[in-house]
Motif scaffolding. Structure first.
Motif, mmCIF file in Angstrom:
data_model
loop_
_atom_site.group_PDB
_atom_site.id
_atom_site.type_symbol
_atom_site.label_atom_id
_atom_site.label_comp_id
_atom_site.label_asym_id
_atom_site.label_seq_id
_atom_site.Cartn_x
_atom_site.Cartn_y
_atom_site.Cartn_z
ATOM 1 N N TYR A 35 15.002 -32.473 39.396
ATOM 2 C CA TYR A 35 15.910 -31.886 40.847
ATOM 3 C C TYR A 35 17.360 -31.626 40.553
ATOM 4 O O TYR A 35 17.997 -32.313 39.724
ATOM 5 C CB TYR A 35 15.590 -32.907 41.796
ATOM 6 C CG TYR A 35 14.240 -32.871 42.561
ATOM 7 C CD1 TYR A 35 13.338 -33.753 41.837
ATOM 8 C CD2 TYR A 35 13.597 -32.140 43.566
ATOM 9 C CE1 TYR A 35 11.789 -33.780 42.070
ATOM 10 C CE2 TYR A 35 12.614 -32.083 44.084
ATOM 11 C CZ TYR A 35 11.539 -32.986 43.349
ATOM 12 O OH TYR A 35 10.230 -33.046 43.820
ATOM 13 N N GLN A 37 20.962 -31.272 42.787
ATOM 14 C CA GLN A 37 21.709 -31.227 43.982
ATOM 15 C C GLN A 37 23.160 -30.837 43.875
ATOM 16 O O GLN A 37 23.858 -31.538 43.397
ATOM 17 C CB GLN A 37 21.812 -32.843 44.553
ATOM 18 C CG GLN A 37 22.205 -32.997 45.938
ATOM 19 C CD GLN A 37 22.340 -34.397 46.441
ATOM 20 O OE1 GLN A 37 22.362 -35.403 45.426
ATOM 21 N NE2 GLN A 37 21.962 -34.890 47.647
ATOM 22 N N GLY A 40 26.936 -32.061 48.797
ATOM 23 C CA GLY A 40 26.684 -32.092 50.325
ATOM 24 C C GLY A 40 25.400 -31.115 50.758
ATOM 25 O O GLY A 40 25.170 -31.244 51.922
ATOM 26 N N ARG A 41 24.284 -31.173 49.859
ATOM 27 C CA ARG A 41 23.112 -30.318 50.170
ATOM 28 C C ARG A 41 21.909 -31.233 49.852
ATOM 29 O O ARG A 41 22.136 -32.294 49.051
ATOM 30 C CB ARG A 41 23.120 -29.099 49.350
ATOM 31 C CG ARG A 41 24.235 -28.298 49.360
ATOM 32 C CD ARG A 41 24.506 -27.732 50.887
ATOM 33 N NE ARG A 41 23.247 -27.012 51.223
ATOM 34 C CZ ARG A 41 23.087 -25.701 51.168
ATOM 35 N NH1 ARG A 41 23.811 -25.016 50.476
ATOM 36 N NH2 ARG A 41 22.036 -24.963 51.454
ATOM 37 N N GLY A 42 20.739 -30.772 50.133
ATOM 38 C CA GLY A 42 19.450 -31.342 49.565
ATOM 39 C C GLY A 42 19.251 -31.153 48.336
ATOM 40 O O GLY A 42 19.848 -30.219 47.700
ATOM 41 N N LEU A 43 18.233 -31.902 47.822
ATOM 42 C CA LEU A 43 17.589 -31.800 46.437
ATOM 43 C C LEU A 43 16.745 -30.838 46.398
ATOM 44 O O LEU A 43 16.172 -30.228 47.218
ATOM 45 C CB LEU A 43 16.927 -33.063 45.964
ATOM 46 C CG LEU A 43 18.069 -34.286 45.598
ATOM 47 C CD1 LEU A 43 18.198 -35.190 46.573
ATOM 48 C CD2 LEU A 43 17.016 -35.124 44.655
ATOM 49 N N PHE A 88 18.844 -35.072 38.806
ATOM 50 C CA PHE A 88 17.934 -36.028 38.974
ATOM 51 C C PHE A 88 16.539 -35.796 38.326
ATOM 52 O O PHE A 88 16.008 -35.059 38.467
ATOM 53 C CB PHE A 88 17.870 -36.463 40.314
ATOM 54 C CG PHE A 88 18.853 -36.844 41.175
ATOM 55 C CD1 PHE A 88 19.832 -35.882 41.743
ATOM 56 C CD2 PHE A 88 19.284 -38.346 41.264
ATOM 57 C CE1 PHE A 88 20.712 -36.159 42.508
ATOM 58 C CE2 PHE A 88 20.648 -38.474 42.045
ATOM 59 C CZ PHE A 88 21.421 -37.464 42.620
ATOM 60 N N LYS A 106 19.380 -42.254 38.893
ATOM 61 C CA LYS A 106 20.638 -42.229 39.783
ATOM 62 C C LYS A 106 21.483 -40.872 39.614
ATOM 63 O O LYS A 106 22.348 -40.530 40.112
ATOM 64 C CB LYS A 106 21.597 -43.426 39.358
ATOM 65 C CG LYS A 106 21.014 -44.890 39.694
ATOM 66 C CD LYS A 106 21.807 -45.871 39.160
ATOM 67 C CE LYS A 106 21.014 -47.304 39.605
ATOM 68 N NZ LYS A 106 21.922 -48.219 39.050
#
Lengths: 114, 112
Positions: A35, A37, A40-43, A88, A106
């Motif tokens: 993923y 990211q 400040g945003r979603g994955l 991630f 992480k």
């Protein structure tokens, strides 16, 4: 408990270079996913590789999976400033049931300089 | 973009107060998840749902409860907020259990 561990924690490269991020995990898996990211945003889902697959491509992304070493790598070729983000890996442990909950690492923070 | 809306997007509250975060989806996906994201910890699963009224605990469920009375809504409740629950909370949905997750934009919660 953390299943996946990304390496390196941070990576800084120039635009046009390739970026390689690694992920190691502890237990047998059903599949492994990567993923991205942005700050400040979603994955956002990038790619999924199943335990019986060794390599997968999607555009400038190449993912490999070595189940004997319990590791995966994400290669971004010809990087762009827009690739700057955290990446991630996430694993679905084998035997996790139909819910198949993802366990995230992480992350690696990638910075691509123009 | 997947139709996932989290509300509120930002909230500041005081220790001991109840807080409810809402996740609303328009995709009719069966699975819904609540994660929290903290520096140094990555994303950790709080609770998840595999259908209406079907929920289960994740890795860090203490101090949190959830409810799913409709397919489209998944609520996360902090009965009595503590400073350790200051975090960014993400809702995610999935059509299949071990498949691709679609994430919301996150809800930033600060507990003073």
């Amino acid at each position: 408990s953390q299943q996946g561990e990304e390496d390196p924690q941070a990576l800084s490269i120039q635009e046009g270079e390739n970026a390689t991020m690694n992920c190691s995990y502890k237990t047998s898996i059903n599949n492994l996913q990567w993923y991205r990211q942005n700050s400040g945003r979603g994955l956002v889902h990038l790619i999924l590789i199943r335990s019986n697959e060794r390599e997968k491509h999607s555009g400038r992304l190449r993912v490999t999976l070595d189940t004997s070493k319990k590791s995966s790598s994400l290669l971004i070729t010809a990087s762009r400033a827009a690739d700057t983000a955290s990446y991630f890996c996430a694993t679905v442990p084998l035997g996790g049931g139909s819910q198949g909950n993802l366990i995230f690492g992480k992350g690696t923070k990638l910075s691509v300089k123009p | 973009d997947a139709g996932i809306t989290q509300s509120p997007r930002h909230k500041v509250t005081e220790t001991g107060t109840p807080v409810t975060l809402r996740c609303h989806q328009t995709e009719n996906h069966r699975y819904m998840y609540w994660y929290r994201q903290d520096p140094g910890h990555g994303l950790r699963l709080i609770h998840y749902s595999y259908g209406v009224k079907d929920t289960d605990k994740g890795e860090v469920s203490d101090g949190y409860s959830v409810s799913r009375s409709k397919t489209e809504d998944f609520l996360l409740t902090l009965e009595s907020a503590t400073s350790s629950q200051t975090s960014v909370y993400f809702c995610a949905i999935s059509e299949t259990g071990p498949g691709e997750l679609f994430f919301g934009e996150g809800s930033r919660l600060t507990v003073l």
